[in-house]
Design an enzyme around this catalytic site. Structure first.
Site, short mmCIF file in Angstrom:
data_model
loop_
_atom_site.label_atom_id
_atom_site.label_comp_id
_atom_site.label_asym_id
_atom_site.label_seq_id
_atom_site.Cartn_x
_atom_site.Cartn_y
_atom_site.Cartn_z
NE ARG A 262 1.31 73.05 -45.79
CZ ARG A 262 1.79 74.23 -46.18
NH1 ARG A 262 2.31 75.06 -45.29
NH2 ARG A 262 1.76 74.60 -47.44
CE LYS B 284 -1.62 75.85 -48.62
NZ LYS B 284 -1.93 77.27 -48.50
N1 PMP Z 1 -0.25 81.32 -44.31
C1 PMP Z 1 -1.31 81.07 -45.10
C2 PMP Z 1 -2.67 81.41 -44.62
C3 PMP Z 1 -1.11 80.49 -46.36
O1 PMP Z 1 -2.16 80.23 -47.15
C4 PMP Z 1 0.20 80.18 -46.78
C5 PMP Z 1 0.44 79.55 -48.13
N2 PMP Z 1 0.11 80.41 -49.18
C6 PMP Z 1 1.28 80.51 -45.94
C7 PMP Z 1 1.00 81.04 -44.69
C8 PMP Z 1 2.68 80.21 -46.33
O2 PMP Z 1 2.90 78.82 -46.28
P1 PMP Z 1 3.99 78.11 -47.21
O3 PMP Z 1 5.29 78.72 -46.91
O4 PMP Z 1 3.91 76.69 -46.83
O5 PMP Z 1 3.57 78.36 -48.62
#
Ligand code: PMP
Length: 290
Positions: A50, A149
């Site tokens: 990612r 991200k």
């Molecule tokens: N949405 C946002 C905006 C995030 O920043 C995150 C990670 N903190 C998530 C969802 C969850 O993603 P992940 O399960 O990959 O941590």
């Protein structure tokens, strides 16, 4: 604590980046939040993939290969003797001039911080959390795609401030069409009968790694899984609601905008999926100590 910056380890108080790094000046860079459990880094490959997808979307070439970054994450855990914790991986655009132009930046920087995290109070995991919908809408795909991200998290931070002002820890963010997108740092799920539903990524959600794991676990459990557009009405009238994230893991939501969700206590599917998620984190992941 030892922090990895571009191939070298620094103590906490000497781990520094330049004030000319465009990560600082413009939020120009990408990051990952990764978790280690019982001496293994959970879903490491998915996180690094990612990171590379985010980097590609902003035309940033990390100065290390996918494999080398995986190894840097594991090595930083080893250096800190970390078996359980939270790892922040950052790739900044690097040092440049005071103009926006990323081409003036000499070389991206890679930073790995291996630390601890406790996102929400334990009580909320046991009895659920209250959340609200906030006025700040999710970024448009056509402006700054929420799938990236990036180090520019102001959209989420503004929503988080609004959540805090309302006396809660998390917030539902709607997209510009009024559909539920996600929360400020977590994806959102609802349970309706034997269905588990979460907004489609096109609604403005991050491609959450925990989201993906939970969808797989739910399929194994025999739940019907769907990714339809959801409205606040769907959330208010759900049997259960929970959030997912690397830091948050699975956290039950029992109140949304003053409406009690289901029985007002974490529901059976939320509990079951939480149990299965924890079981998986105990047995799966890239070994830190070989
Ligand atoms: N949405 C946002 C905006 C995030 O920043 C995150 C990670 N903190 C998530 C969802 C969850 O993603 P992940 O399960 O990959 O941590």
């Amino acid at each position: 604590m030892k922090i990895f910056i571009d191939g070298q380890y620094y103590d906490e108080n000497t781990a520094k980046v330049s004030v000319f790094d465009h990560g600082l000046l413009y939020g120009d860079g990408v990051f990952e939040g990764i978790r280690a459990y019982h001496g293994r880094v959970f879903r490491l490959k998915e996180h690094i993939d990612r990171l590379f997808f985010s980097a590609k979307a902003i035309l940033l070439s990390p100065p290390m290969t996918n494999e080398a970054i995986c190894e840097a994450v594991l090595a930083t855990c080893r250096e800190n003797n970390l078996r359980d914790g939270y790892i922040r991986l950052v790739v900044t655009r690097g040092v440049g001039t005071l103009g926006l132009n990323p081409n003036r930046c000499s070389k991206p920087s890679v930073i790995v911080i291996a630390d601890k995290i406790q996102l929400y109070p334990q009580e909320m995991y046991e009895h659920g959390m209250a959340i609200v919908t906030v006025p700040t809408v999710r970024n448009l795909h056509s402006a700054l795609n929420p799938a990236i991200k990036s180090l520019n998290y102001l959209n989420n931070i503004l929503a988080k401030i609004e959540a805090n002002n309302a006396g809660v820890e998390e917030a539902i963010m709607l997209n510009s069409e009024g559909f539920v997108a996600e929360c400020t740092g977590d994806n959102i799920f609802i349970v309706r009968g034997n269905e588990l539903l979460t907004p489609p990524l096109a609604a403005g959600a991050l491609y959450g790694i925990t989201r993906g794991v939970v969808l797989d676990l739910a399929r194994d459990l025999g739940l019907r899984v769907g990714e339809p557009n959801l409205t606040r009405y769907d959330v208010f009238n759900a049997d259960e609601c929970f959030l997912t994230g690397t830091g948050a893991e699975l956290i039950p939501v029992t109140k949304v905008d003053g409406r009690v969700i289901g029985t007002g206590e974490p529901g059976p599917q939320t509990r079951k999926l939480t149990e299965l998620y924890h079981a998986l984190t105990k047995t799966s992941g890239a070994p830190i100590f070989g």
